[in-house]
Scaffold this motif. Structure first.
Motif, short mmCIF file in Angstrom:
data_model
loop_
_atom_site.label_atom_id
_atom_site.label_comp_id
_atom_site.label_asym_id
_atom_site.label_seq_id
_atom_site.Cartn_x
_atom_site.Cartn_y
_atom_site.Cartn_z
N ARG A 1 0.84 -1.18 0.00
CA ARG A 1 0.00 0.00 0.00
C ARG A 1 0.88 1.24 0.00
NH1 ARG A 1 -0.03 -2.25 4.94
NH2 ARG A 1 0.62 -1.03 6.73
N ALA A 2 0.34 2.33 -0.52
CA ALA A 2 1.11 3.56 -0.64
C ALA A 2 1.14 4.32 0.68
CB ALA A 2 0.51 4.44 -1.73
N ALA A 3 2.29 4.92 0.95
CA ALA A 3 2.40 5.82 2.08
C ALA A 3 1.91 7.20 1.67
CB ALA A 3 3.87 5.90 2.53
N PRO A 4 1.61 8.06 2.64
CA PRO A 4 1.14 9.39 2.30
C PRO A 4 2.20 10.18 1.55
CG PRO A 4 0.82 8.90 4.64
CD PRO A 4 1.68 7.83 4.08
N THR A 5 1.85 10.81 0.47
CA THR A 5 2.77 11.66 -0.27
C THR A 5 2.06 12.95 -0.63
OG1 THR A 5 2.17 10.95 -2.49
CG2 THR A 5 3.78 9.60 -1.31
N ALA A 6 2.86 13.93 -1.05
CA ALA A 6 2.29 15.21 -1.41
C ALA A 6 1.87 15.26 -2.86
CB ALA A 6 3.32 16.32 -1.13
N SER A 7 2.22 14.25 -3.63
CA SER A 7 1.93 14.28 -5.05
C SER A 7 0.56 13.69 -5.35
CB SER A 7 3.00 13.49 -5.81
OG SER A 7 2.89 12.13 -5.50
N THR A 8 0.05 14.01 -6.50
CA THR A 8 -1.18 13.38 -6.99
C THR A 8 -0.76 12.30 -7.96
OG1 THR A 8 -1.33 15.08 -8.68
CG2 THR A 8 -2.55 15.45 -6.65
N ALA A 9 -0.32 11.17 -7.41
CA ALA A 9 0.30 10.13 -8.21
C ALA A 9 -0.73 9.44 -9.10
CB ALA A 9 0.97 9.10 -7.31
N LEU B 1 15.86 9.98 -16.75
CA LEU B 1 16.59 9.34 -15.67
C LEU B 1 16.33 10.07 -14.36
CD1 LEU B 1 19.91 8.79 -17.60
CD2 LEU B 1 18.83 6.98 -16.27
N VAL B 2 16.31 9.31 -13.28
CA VAL B 2 16.14 9.90 -11.94
C VAL B 2 17.17 9.26 -11.01
CG1 VAL B 2 14.59 10.34 -10.02
CG2 VAL B 2 13.66 10.19 -12.34
N GLY B 3 18.09 10.08 -10.51
CA GLY B 3 19.06 9.61 -9.53
C GLY B 3 18.47 9.65 -8.12
N VAL B 4 18.66 8.59 -7.34
CA VAL B 4 18.00 8.43 -6.05
C VAL B 4 19.03 8.25 -4.94
CG1 VAL B 4 16.41 6.97 -4.71
CG2 VAL B 4 15.96 7.42 -7.14
N ASN B 5 18.78 8.88 -3.80
CA ASN B 5 19.61 8.67 -2.62
C ASN B 5 19.23 7.34 -1.98
OD1 ASN B 5 19.89 8.84 0.50
ND2 ASN B 5 21.25 10.46 -0.21
N HIS B 6 20.20 6.48 -1.79
CA HIS B 6 19.97 5.12 -1.27
C HIS B 6 19.30 5.15 0.11
CE1 HIS B 6 21.05 0.84 -0.62
NE2 HIS B 6 21.30 1.21 0.63
N GLU C 1 7.27 12.36 -10.12
CA GLU C 1 5.92 12.92 -10.05
C GLU C 1 5.93 14.36 -9.54
OE1 GLU C 1 2.44 11.30 -10.29
OE2 GLU C 1 3.65 10.35 -11.82
N ASN C 2 7.03 14.75 -8.91
CA ASN C 2 7.17 16.12 -8.43
C ASN C 2 8.15 16.94 -9.26
OD1 ASN C 2 5.63 16.64 -5.65
ND2 ASN C 2 6.24 14.50 -5.74
N GLY C 3 8.34 16.52 -10.50
CA GLY C 3 9.10 17.32 -11.47
C GLY C 3 10.60 17.14 -11.46
N GLU C 4 11.10 16.12 -10.77
CA GLU C 4 12.55 15.92 -10.70
C GLU C 4 13.02 14.87 -11.70
OE1 GLU C 4 14.52 15.49 -6.88
OE2 GLU C 4 12.60 15.95 -5.91
N THR C 5 13.99 15.24 -12.51
CA THR C 5 14.71 14.29 -13.34
C THR C 5 16.19 14.66 -13.27
OG1 THR C 5 14.41 15.65 -15.33
CG2 THR C 5 12.78 13.90 -14.94
N THR C 6 17.04 13.73 -13.70
CA THR C 6 18.48 13.94 -13.63
C THR C 6 19.04 14.02 -15.05
OG1 THR C 6 18.55 12.63 -11.59
CG2 THR C 6 20.65 13.08 -12.68
N THR D 1 10.83 16.84 -1.85
CA THR D 1 9.80 17.62 -2.54
C THR D 1 8.42 16.99 -2.46
OG1 THR D 1 10.33 16.51 -4.61
CG2 THR D 1 11.46 18.59 -4.16
N TRP D 2 8.34 15.69 -2.21
CA TRP D 2 7.07 14.98 -2.26
C TRP D 2 6.34 14.98 -0.91
CZ3 TRP D 2 11.93 13.10 -2.93
CH2 TRP D 2 12.44 12.26 -1.92
N ARG D 3 6.96 15.55 0.12
CA ARG D 3 6.29 15.64 1.42
C ARG D 3 6.14 17.11 1.80
NH1 ARG D 3 8.34 11.69 6.14
NH2 ARG D 3 6.58 12.77 7.11
N SER D 4 4.90 17.52 2.04
CA SER D 4 4.67 18.92 2.42
C SER D 4 3.87 19.03 3.69
CB SER D 4 3.93 19.65 1.30
OG SER D 4 2.67 19.05 1.05
N GLU D 5 3.50 17.89 4.30
CA GLU D 5 2.67 17.96 5.50
C GLU D 5 3.45 18.60 6.64
OE1 GLU D 5 4.36 13.67 5.80
OE2 GLU D 5 3.95 15.16 4.26
N ALA D 6 2.74 19.39 7.42
CA ALA D 6 3.37 20.04 8.57
C ALA D 6 3.57 19.01 9.67
CB ALA D 6 2.49 21.18 9.07
#
Length: 374
Positions: free
Chosen positions: A8-16, A123-128, A333-338, A357-362
């Motif tokens: 199941r998906a965790a909460p994100t700020a994007s409209t995936a 391409l999208v580079g990801v932090n491990h 989904e939040n506009g990031e590519t490498t 960028t995908w989390r904006s909840e306070a």
């Protein structure tokens, strides 16, 4: 271990979009994995191969990279077949940018670049490290826990604040997984399926506790001195029959895991948090899970991820391609590519360097937890 699973998906700020698809390449250490995920959190494929060396030895970057090169193409083919998809269906190609071992990292990145160029995909580079956290949140449903990230190359206590995963405590020398691996060599334990796993099995049989140094330094831990103590003790006393390998494994585990639980609890108190999540390969250890769950329960919270059998889903604690595909999709989904010219890898890529960028909840944090001005 099953090669694919639905989560199941965790909460994100994007409209995936549930149809957005990514393939992810993870090869930062001795495991190479290719995962396929959808942006709604569905994991379609996650095959993995591990480079296993003989007992008493570790894995070197060059030999590990060769292993990865030998199997990565077939792994990518398997992943797409299991996902019932083709590269034409893929929206983004994701890869681990770091941290990790240089040569293995570049092997996975080169394969990702090749596919992206052949099929004209971004391409999208990801932090491990961030990928481990996001996969943990996805599969457990945890919203905002304090995270203990414990693996072969990293040991950190992390909490989210102001669009970054802040590091509250960490190892100041070697990672806990690396320490366990090195001690397994001293004891002559097998590397199959993993040295840390075999230490865990030996520790269950231990009856005599050998007290060693306790290396908590404020919010950080010092592990090299503990390793040296138990290595020396093993060399001096194992042959004389005064102690067993099981006793030493149990003693080291209890000492080190107590330290990790202590600094995690201190971070929870600092951030006014009740819940905790363990990610990374060492998070598979049942004794660590048990100790952390007791601490969280005493604070009126819980350890996320324990199933009806009282354990976490090992498929997603251990390095895997699905976590790279899923986290890459959050970025995409939040506009990031490498850009291609920036798809280099780095052995040093800190968790708190990533803008989330995908989390904006306070998140309510005490004033003392405000991030520094940078």
């Amino acid at each position: 271990m099953p090669d694919a699973a639905s989560t199941r998906a965790a909460p994100t700020a994007s409209t995936a979009s549930s149809t957005t698809l990514a393939i992810g390449f993870e090869g930062s250490a001795n495991k190479i994995s290719v995962g396929v995920a959808r942006a709604d959190g569905t994991i379609l494929a996650n095959p993995r191969e591990t480079y296993v060396t003989p007992p008493g030895t570790g894995f070197l970057p060059r030999e590990t990279a060769k292993h990865h090169r030998d199997v990565v193409v077939e792994l990518a083919r398997r992943a797409l077949e299991e996902a019932k998809a083709s590269m034409r269906d893929v929206d983004a190609v994701c890869f681990t940018r770091g941290p990790g071992m240089g040569a293995p990292l570049t092997t996975a990145a080169a394969c990702a670049r090749t596919l992206a160029l052949l099929f004209d995909k971004p391409l999208v580079g990801v932090n491990h490290c961030v990928a481990h956290i996001e996969m943990g949140r996805l599969v457990t449903g945890a919203r905002d826990p304090v995270v203990l990230y414990a693996s072969g190359g990293n040991t950190q206590v992390i909490a989210y604040n102001e669009r970054r995963y802040r590091i509250f405590g960490e190892t100041i020398d070697i990672a806990v997984g690396n320490m366990l691996d090195r001690f397994a060599r001293v004891c002559g334990l097998s590397n199959d399926p993993a040295p840390g796993y075999n230490i865990e099995q030996e520790a269950k049989k231990g009856t005599k506790f050998i007290e060693g140094p306790y290396g908590v330094k404020g919010m950080d831990v010092n592990l090299s001195g503990i390793l040296t103590f138990y290595e020396t003790y093993a060399k001096e006393h194992l042959g004389a029959g005064e102690v067993t390998v099981a006793d030493l494994c149990m003693s080291m585990q209890e000492t080190v895991f107590s330290m990790l639980v202590e600094i995690t609890e201190r971070a929870m108190a600092h951030t006014n948090a009740k819940d905790v999540l363990i990610v990374g390969g060492v998070g598979c250890n049942l004794r660590l899970q048990e100790m952390m769950a007791i601490m969280a329960s005493e604070r009126g919270g819980k350890l996320y991820g324990l199933d009806e059998d009282g354990r976490m889903d090992d498929r997603f604690c251990i390095d895997n391609g699905a976590m790279i595909a899923y986290t890459g999709l959050l970025q995409y989904e939040n506009g990031e590519t490498t850009p291609l010219e920036k798809t280099w890898c780095t052995q040093r890529f800190r968790t708190d360097e990533v803008l989330v960028t995908w989390r904006s909840e306070a998140v309510k944090r005490p004033a003392s937890c405000e991030p520094p001005t940078v």
